[in-house]
Design an enzyme around this catalytic site. Structure first.
Site, PDB file in Angstrom:
ATOM      1  N   CYS A  32      -6.382  -8.608   3.460  1.00  0.00           N
ATOM      2  CA  CYS A  32      -7.422  -7.644   4.076  1.00  0.00           C
ATOM      3  C   CYS A  32      -8.797  -8.418   4.251  1.00  0.00           C
ATOM      4  CB  CYS A  32      -7.589  -6.460   2.825  1.00  0.00           C
ATOM      5  SG  CYS A  32      -6.361  -5.491   2.532  1.00  0.00           S
ATOM      6  N   VAL A  72       0.751  -1.137  -0.088  1.00  0.00           N
ATOM      7  CA  VAL A  72       0.020  -0.041  -0.011  1.00  0.00           C
ATOM      8  C   VAL A  72       0.895   1.154   0.052  1.00  0.00           C
ATOM      9  CG1 VAL A  72      -1.697   1.317   1.413  1.00  0.00           C
ATOM     10  CG2 VAL A  72      -1.834  -1.045   1.041  1.00  0.00           C
ATOM     11  N   PHE A 107     -17.388 -10.445  -8.462  1.00  0.00           N
ATOM     12  CA  PHE A 107     -17.194 -11.213  -7.152  1.00  0.00           C
ATOM     13  C   PHE A 107     -18.397 -12.053  -7.011  1.00  0.00           C
ATOM     14  CE2 PHE A 107     -13.916  -9.748  -4.262  1.00  0.00           C
ATOM     15  CZ  PHE A 107     -13.145  -9.136  -5.019  1.00  0.00           C
ATOM     16  N   LEU A 108     -18.154 -12.975  -8.133  1.00  0.00           N
ATOM     17  CA  LEU A 108     -19.355 -14.040  -8.075  1.00  0.00           C
ATOM     18  C   LEU A 108     -18.858 -15.282  -8.429  1.00  0.00           C
ATOM     19  CD1 LEU A 108     -22.694 -12.568  -9.042  1.00  0.00           C
ATOM     20  CD2 LEU A 108     -22.194 -13.296  -6.780  1.00  0.00           C
ATOM     21  N   GLY A 130     -14.768 -20.216  -5.241  1.00  0.00           N
ATOM     22  CA  GLY A 130     -13.577 -20.920  -4.957  1.00  0.00           C
ATOM     23  C   GLY A 130     -13.252 -21.537  -3.660  1.00  0.00           C
ATOM     24  N   THR A 179      -1.720  -2.903  10.359  1.00  0.00           N
ATOM     25  CA  THR A 179      -2.878  -3.061  11.065  1.00  0.00           C
ATOM     26  C   THR A 179      -3.258  -4.444  11.271  1.00  0.00           C
ATOM     27  OG1 THR A 179      -4.784  -2.335   9.773  1.00  0.00           O
ATOM     28  CG2 THR A 179      -3.507  -0.577  11.176  1.00  0.00           C
ATOM     29  N   LYS A 207      14.991  -3.359   2.689  1.00  0.00           N
ATOM     30  CA  LYS A 207      14.046  -2.754   1.704  1.00  0.00           C
ATOM     31  C   LYS A 207      14.350  -1.556   1.057  1.00  0.00           C
ATOM     32  CE  LYS A 207       9.412  -4.141   2.164  1.00  0.00           C
ATOM     33  NZ  LYS A 207       7.954  -4.042   2.799  1.00  0.00           N
ATOM     34  N   GLU A 226      -7.646   3.036   1.689  1.00  0.00           N
ATOM     35  CA  GLU A 226      -7.211   2.595   0.485  1.00  0.00           C
ATOM     36  C   GLU A 226      -8.078   1.448   0.039  1.00  0.00           C
ATOM     37  OE1 GLU A 226      -5.972  -0.575   0.132  1.00  0.00           O
ATOM     38  OE2 GLU A 226      -5.545  -1.169   2.075  1.00  0.00           O
ATOM     39  N   ARG A 245      -6.591  -3.419  -5.103  1.00  0.00           N
ATOM     40  CA  ARG A 245      -6.234  -4.690  -4.975  1.00  0.00           C
ATOM     41  C   ARG A 245      -5.068  -5.161  -5.237  1.00  0.00           C
ATOM     42  NH1 ARG A 245     -10.161  -5.385  -9.942  1.00  0.00           N
ATOM     43  NH2 ARG A 245      -8.905  -3.361 -10.476  1.00  0.00           N
TER      44      ARG A 245
HETATM   45  C1  UDX Z   1      -0.843  -2.137   5.405  1.00  0.00           C
HETATM   46  C2  UDX Z   1      -1.985  -2.416   6.786  1.00  0.00           C
HETATM   47  O1  UDX Z   1      -1.991  -4.158   6.724  1.00  0.00           O
HETATM   48  C3  UDX Z   1      -3.172  -2.300   6.040  1.00  0.00           C
HETATM   49  O2  UDX Z   1      -4.057  -2.300   7.276  1.00  0.00           O
HETATM   50  C4  UDX Z   1      -3.631  -0.826   5.464  1.00  0.00           C
HETATM   51  O3  UDX Z   1      -4.809  -0.871   4.887  1.00  0.00           O
HETATM   52  C5  UDX Z   1      -2.242  -0.631   4.536  1.00  0.00           C
HETATM   53  O4  UDX Z   1      -1.137  -0.882   5.182  1.00  0.00           O
HETATM   54  P1  UDX Z   1       0.521  -3.307   3.526  1.00  0.00           P
HETATM   55  O5  UDX Z   1       0.967  -2.324   2.735  1.00  0.00           O
HETATM   56  O6  UDX Z   1       0.061  -4.910   2.913  1.00  0.00           O
HETATM   57  O7  UDX Z   1      -0.809  -2.799   4.325  1.00  0.00           O
HETATM   58  O8  UDX Z   1       1.612  -3.925   4.668  1.00  0.00           O
HETATM   59  P2  UDX Z   1       2.702  -4.517   4.513  1.00  0.00           P
HETATM   60  O9  UDX Z   1       3.115  -5.002   3.221  1.00  0.00           O
HETATM   61  O10 UDX Z   1       3.250  -5.589   5.427  1.00  0.00           O
HETATM   62  O11 UDX Z   1       3.913  -3.336   4.526  1.00  0.00           O
HETATM   63  C6  UDX Z   1       4.060  -2.396   5.821  1.00  0.00           C
HETATM   64  C7  UDX Z   1       5.304  -1.849   5.672  1.00  0.00           C
HETATM   65  O12 UDX Z   1       5.570  -0.919   6.793  1.00  0.00           O
HETATM   66  C8  UDX Z   1       6.596  -2.840   5.687  1.00  0.00           C
HETATM   67  O13 UDX Z   1       7.559  -2.580   4.975  1.00  0.00           O
HETATM   68  C9  UDX Z   1       7.142  -2.432   7.052  1.00  0.00           C
HETATM   69  O14 UDX Z   1       8.603  -2.466   7.365  1.00  0.00           O
HETATM   70  C10 UDX Z   1       6.790  -0.921   7.255  1.00  0.00           C
HETATM   71  N1  UDX Z   1       6.738  -0.465   8.756  1.00  0.00           N
HETATM   72  C11 UDX Z   1       6.103  -1.017   9.531  1.00  0.00           C
HETATM   73  C12 UDX Z   1       7.319   0.715   8.892  1.00  0.00           C
HETATM   74  O15 UDX Z   1       7.920   1.166   7.908  1.00  0.00           O
HETATM   75  N2  UDX Z   1       7.214   1.468  10.185  1.00  0.00           N
HETATM   76  C13 UDX Z   1       6.658   0.843  11.216  1.00  0.00           C
HETATM   77  O16 UDX Z   1       6.562   1.438  12.068  1.00  0.00           O
HETATM   78  C14 UDX Z   1       5.980  -0.438  10.898  1.00  0.00           C
HETATM   79  C1  UDX Z   2      -9.147  -6.540  -1.578  1.00  0.00           C
HETATM   80  C2  UDX Z   2      -9.961  -5.544  -1.932  1.00  0.00           C
HETATM   81  O1  UDX Z   2     -10.742  -6.039  -2.981  1.00  0.00           O
HETATM   82  C3  UDX Z   2      -9.555  -4.111  -2.374  1.00  0.00           C
HETATM   83  O2  UDX Z   2     -10.233  -3.151  -2.406  1.00  0.00           O
HETATM   84  C4  UDX Z   2      -8.701  -3.879  -0.981  1.00  0.00           C
HETATM   85  O3  UDX Z   2      -9.309  -3.036  -0.026  1.00  0.00           O
HETATM   86  C5  UDX Z   2      -7.656  -4.781  -0.508  1.00  0.00           C
HETATM   87  O4  UDX Z   2      -8.421  -6.051  -0.230  1.00  0.00           O
HETATM   88  P1  UDX Z   2      -7.121  -8.152  -2.369  1.00  0.00           P
HETATM   89  O5  UDX Z   2      -6.816  -8.427  -1.028  1.00  0.00           O
HETATM   90  O6  UDX Z   2      -6.089  -7.720  -3.398  1.00  0.00           O
HETATM   91  O7  UDX Z   2      -8.035  -6.712  -2.532  1.00  0.00           O
HETATM   92  O8  UDX Z   2      -8.023  -9.406  -2.899  1.00  0.00           O
HETATM   93  P2  UDX Z   2      -9.356  -9.265  -3.904  1.00  0.00           P
HETATM   94  O9  UDX Z   2      -9.040  -9.342  -5.419  1.00  0.00           O
HETATM   95  O10 UDX Z   2     -10.332  -8.577  -3.266  1.00  0.00           O
HETATM   96  O11 UDX Z   2      -9.604 -11.261  -3.598  1.00  0.00           O
HETATM   97  C6  UDX Z   2      -9.821 -11.577  -2.423  1.00  0.00           C
HETATM   98  C7  UDX Z   2     -10.131 -12.807  -2.238  1.00  0.00           C
HETATM   99  O12 UDX Z   2     -11.483 -13.419  -2.863  1.00  0.00           O
HETATM  100  C8  UDX Z   2      -9.029 -13.768  -2.976  1.00  0.00           C
HETATM  101  O13 UDX Z   2      -8.720 -14.903  -2.163  1.00  0.00           O
HETATM  102  C9  UDX Z   2      -9.932 -14.295  -4.188  1.00  0.00           C
HETATM  103  O14 UDX Z   2      -9.481 -15.377  -4.874  1.00  0.00           O
HETATM  104  C10 UDX Z   2     -11.161 -14.442  -3.817  1.00  0.00           C
HETATM  105  N1  UDX Z   2     -12.249 -14.106  -4.922  1.00  0.00           N
HETATM  106  C11 UDX Z   2     -12.356 -12.986  -5.491  1.00  0.00           C
HETATM  107  C12 UDX Z   2     -13.071 -15.288  -5.133  1.00  0.00           C
HETATM  108  O15 UDX Z   2     -12.697 -16.092  -4.418  1.00  0.00           O
HETATM  109  N2  UDX Z   2     -14.172 -15.004  -6.173  1.00  0.00           N
HETATM  110  C13 UDX Z   2     -14.070 -13.931  -6.739  1.00  0.00           C
HETATM  111  O16 UDX Z   2     -15.196 -13.745  -7.649  1.00  0.00           O
HETATM  112  C14 UDX Z   2     -13.462 -12.837  -6.574  1.00  0.00           C
END
Ligand code: UDX
Ligand code: UDX
Length: 427
Positions: free
Chosen positions: A259, A12, A248-249, A252, A87, A36, A144, A147
């Site tokens: 998330c 993100v 999303f229908l 699976g 989080t 990183k 955010e 996907r």
């Molecule tokens: C995160 C959250 O999980 C999600 O709830 C939110 O919606 C968006 O941010 P994501 O980007 O998937 O999602 O997290 P992740 O890929 O685990 O990366 C987090 C990064 O933050 C890591 O690179 C970690 O090293 C870094 N981090 C963590 C910091 O730089 N400072 C901190 O204090 C803690």
């Molecule tokens: C999700 C949200 O879609 C995105 O907006 C953001 O909030 C982060 O979380 P992501 O986690 O990348 O994105 O996955 P997504 O594409 O939403 O799929 C989630 C799960 O549902 C996957 O395990 C996927 O395989 C499953 N899925 C999705 C199905 O089984 N069937 C479908 O038709 C669509």
């Protein structure tokens, strides 16, 4: 154009940083992970995210994007700070805000007087309001909706931008919220500026609704099997109703990823803590837990007792188009199969190391060698193009369980396989 600090270079944070640089802003992106930061500074992007590496290289090249070590390094001399740290799910199911709180503690006293703090991490309704009360700077929520596998596109062409400021109707920080919405002006997306609790809830409400849709369709698929209906035709019929839509229908092996599992549990925890009964959400989660057991049942029906059965699993990530294994339904299914004594090999185009009970091999053919059955768990398109005559010659058994309804039934059955789809009559 603005000066933006981004804290956290996960999928993100990194997408946010690279895309804001693309939109013309000057961005400094911080992470606590030294390896990183050093890799990103060389434009080496680990995540499997289309166009992200290109945008990072572009940002570094124009000088509009740079990476720094330590949260504090992105807090000074910026107009906006985007908090993008994890989080995760806490022990009681609620979102664990330790990282967010720590960043906000550092921000207090470090950011300039006009700096707006933007919480992009997914946080429970009320968090921004709580934080704003103890920080002498504007704080807004800007969830955010990225996907994995589409993050750059979702950022640059979002369906909506949501920003919320504390106070009734966001009165306390409305001006700051409008300024944050303006950062996305180049995307052309409609912006909703509201109060922070509503903005925070838009994120949970959207993800939980999508998860509910999926649990619904997974149960529907089971019903289709019992009555001899075809779930693809049923969902096609449903999707032509504009009020339902077709997204999303697809049934699976269950929904997963970084998330949906954490957001469904967190919203349920919020509801319970406020004495709001939300049985739909509880059923959405329970149905998903049951789905991995259901897939195991289909495999058992196809091959008999699982003790000693050799199973080849194709697809290990939580969905196609990502290398992410977090909360993968494929791995949940693998764990249950292994608990019944099955011996597991696996292949995934984005996974090279062994995963829990799965011995990972470099190709689908090698994973399938001597297998009693094959189970498709992730919808990587390349699995549909496998040479099924070839697969038949390497496997011992003749069962294929396709939990994504991905395979071409005629080709698979003509090669002599017994194909078990989800929610459809066996061909
Ligand atoms: C995160 C959250 O999980 C999600 O709830 C939110 O919606 C968006 O941010 P994501 O980007 O998937 O999602 O997290 P992740 O890929 O685990 O990366 C987090 C990064 O933050 C890591 O690179 C970690 O090293 C870094 N981090 C963590 C910091 O730089 N400072 C901190 O204090 C803690
Ligand atoms: C999700 C949200 O879609 C995105 O907006 C953001 O909030 C982060 O979380 P992501 O986690 O990348 O994105 O996955 P997504 O594409 O939403 O799929 C989630 C799960 O549902 C996957 O395990 C996927 O395989 C499953 N899925 C999705 C199905 O089984 N069937 C479908 O038709 C669509």
């Amino acid at each position: 154009m603005a000066r933006i600090g981004v804290i956290g270079a996960g999928y993100v944070g990194l997408t946010t940083a690279a895309c804001f640089a693309r939109l013309g802003h000057t961005v400094v992106c911080a992470d606590v992970d030294e390896a990183k930061v050093s890799a990103l500074s060389r434009a080496s992007v680990g995540a499997h995210e289309p166009r992200l590496a290109e945008l990072v290289a572009e940002g570094l090249g124009t000088g509009r994007l740079r990476f720094v070590l330590g949260n504090r390094a992105a807090l000074a001399d910026v107009d906006f700070v985007f908090v993008c740290v994890p989080t995760p799910t806490g022990p009681d199911g609620a979102a664990d805000l330790t990282f967010v709180d720590a960043v906000l503690d550092e921000a207090r006293g470090t950011v300039g007087p006009d700096c707006v703090i933007v919480i992009k991490s997914t946080v429970p309704a009320g968090t921004t309001e709580r934080v704003a009360a103890v920080i002498d700077r504007p704080v807004v929520s800007n969830p955010e909706f990225l996907r994995e596998g589409h993050a750059v596109d979702d950022f640059l062409r979002p369906q909506r931008v949501v920003v919320g400021a504390p106070g009734p109707r966001g009165a306390a920080g409305r001006e700051a919220a409008v300024r944050v919405a303006e950062l996305y002006a180049g995307t052309g997306a409609p912006a909703i500026v509201t109060d922070s609790a509503s903005a925070e809830l838009v994120k949970y409400a959207s993800n939980c609704f999508l998860a509910m849709k999926l649990s619904y369709v997974n149960s529907l698929a089971e019903l289709c099997e019992r009555v001899g209906a075809d779930v693809s035709d049923v969902t096609e019929g449903m999707s032509l109703d504009d009020r339902i839509g077709g997204a999303f229908l697809s049934p699976g092996p269950g929904w997963g990823g970084s998330c949906f599992p954490k957001d469904t549990r967190a919203l349920l925890s919020t509801a319970e803590s406020l004495d709001v009964d939300f049985p739909l959400l509880r059923a959405t989660i329970d149905t998903n837990h049951a789905q991995a057991h259901r897939v195991v049942g289909l495999v058992r029906d196809a091959v008999g007792p699982l003790r000693g059965a050799r199973l080849a699993l194709l697809g290990l990530t939580f969905k196609a188009g990502t290398d992410d294994l977090r909360d993968s339904p494929a791995l949940a299914t693998a764990t249950l199969l292994a608990a019944e004594g099955a011996v597991l090999t696996g292949y995934d185009p984005c996974v090279s190391a062994d995963c829990g009970p799965v011995r990972v091999l470099p190709s689908a053919e090698e994973a399938a060698r001597d297998a009693d059955a094959l189970v498709i768990l992730t919808e990587w398109p390349e699995f549909a193009d496998l040479d099924w005559e070839d697969m038949a010659s390497t496997m011992t058994g003749r069962s294929v369980v396709d939990t994504r309804n991905l395979l071409p039934p005629a080709k698979v059955t003509e090669a002599g396989f017994h194909l078990v789809p989800l929610g459809r009559p066996t061909p």
